[in-house]
Enzyme design. Structure first.
Site, PDB file in Angstrom:
ATOM      1  N   ASN A 158      -3.034   2.149  10.918  1.00  0.00           N
ATOM      2  CA  ASN A 158      -3.214   2.421   9.579  1.00  0.00           C
ATOM      3  C   ASN A 158      -4.499   1.194   8.525  1.00  0.00           C
ATOM      4  O   ASN A 158      -3.503   0.643   7.890  1.00  0.00           O
ATOM      5  CB  ASN A 158      -2.961   2.978   9.013  1.00  0.00           C
ATOM      6  N   PRO A 159      -5.390   1.115   9.536  1.00  0.00           N
ATOM      7  CA  PRO A 159      -5.915  -0.223   8.620  1.00  0.00           C
ATOM      8  C   PRO A 159      -6.499  -0.121   7.411  1.00  0.00           C
ATOM      9  O   PRO A 159      -7.052   0.836   7.035  1.00  0.00           O
ATOM     10  CB  PRO A 159      -7.098  -0.606   9.656  1.00  0.00           C
TER      11      PRO A 159
ATOM     12  N   PHE B 268       0.398  -0.810   0.031  1.00  0.00           N
ATOM     13  CA  PHE B 268       0.145  -0.095  -0.352  1.00  0.00           C
ATOM     14  C   PHE B 268       0.241   0.969   0.193  1.00  0.00           C
ATOM     15  O   PHE B 268       1.636   1.089   1.319  1.00  0.00           O
ATOM     16  CB  PHE B 268      -0.511  -0.036   1.163  1.00  0.00           C
TER      17      PHE B 268
END
Length: 275
Positions: free
Chosen positions: A182-183, A87
């Site tokens: 920060n899921p 990500f």
């Protein structure tokens, strides 16, 4: 360089890139090995440089993320290696990292869940004085980047693991000073740009039907890991400005629950203190 920059910016604009001129300039600076501000001083480029530039512009026009084209993503004071499978850290997450840094005392133990490229964990290690930062990530692809990025930081330990596992880091229960996360939190079905849809792993973006399927177990895990007085910060979608603070309060093991906004005045992360 100006004609090539103008042509690149037009191509990127036609492709729907949000910041075509900026991206065109950053790609040019990358190819030429100069700072973006020095592009105005360059009036000619070699043929091989122009060819390489046009290749990279075409990649970006196909909506490959700029950071993947460059191979790095800027985050606070760091340049992190990124690519397919990890990500790309967003600028808004710098606010959560900054909050975590402010609450990290010298010698603290810090846990960063859903670490991805390591943006939050490595920023804490870089800007504070923790004794230990544990960066947890479940994706094998992301772990490659995380381990590579973490290599220069002696205080950082990388742990493969699933944050929905209640036994994760069981040896640290009640011993953690700061927990950050920060899921994946975007509700399923939410439209996302091609850079996200085609290049970010869905498991790193979407958090179930309501976007909270990972945040719920993270809150339980945070309550288990944190010492009394320890603090937690969790990033969330802007539609969760009330939901995540409510979940923290409903758990019953947290106090001082606060919602925080980002630079666009949107709800972005929630923090709390372990009772």
């Amino acid at each position: 360089m100006s004609p090539a920059l103008a042509a690149a910016a037009r191509r990127l604009a036609e492709a729907g890139v949000e910041s075509p001129r900026v991206d065109a300039e950053l790609l040019a600076a990358h190819v030429l090995g100069v700072g973006r501000g020095r592009l105005v001083l360059i009036d000619t480029v070699r043929g091989d440089e122009l060819l390489r530039y046009e290749e990279l512009v075409e990649l970006r026009a196909r909506r490959v993320p700029l950071q993947h084209v460059l191979g790095t993503a800027a985050f606070r004071h760091l340049e992190l290696k990124v690519g397919d499978g990890v990500f790309v850290p967003r600028p808004e997450t710098e606010l959560l990292a900054g909050w975590g840094i402010e609450h990290t005392a010298a010698g603290a133990t810090v846990v960063d869940l859903c670490s991805g490229s390591g943006a939050i964990a490595l920023s804490v290690a870089d800007e504070a004085e923790p004794a230990l930062v544990i960066a947890v990530e479940r994706s094998p692809e992301a772990l490659v980047y995380l381990r590579d990025n973490a290599r220069p930081f002696a205080s950082v330990r990388v742990e493969p693991g699933d944050v929905t596992d209640p036994n994760l880091l069981s040896d640290l229960h009640g011993r953690v000073d700061v927990l950050l996360c920060n899921p994946p939190y975007v509700p399923e079905g939410t439209p996302v740009p091609p850079e996200v849809a085609d290049h970010d792993r869905a498991m790193a973006v979407f958090g179930g039907a309501d976007g909270l399927s990972v945040i719920r177990p993270v809150i339980k895990l945070a309550a288990a890991l944190l010492r009394s007085g320890g603090v937690v910060g969790i990033e969330h979608d802007d539609v969760h400005g009330d939901d995540v603070p409510a979940l923290l309060r409903a758990d019953g093991r947290f106090t001082d629950v606060i919602g925080h906004i980002d630079l666009t005045d949107r709800p972005r992360f929630a923090t709390a203190r372990r009772v």
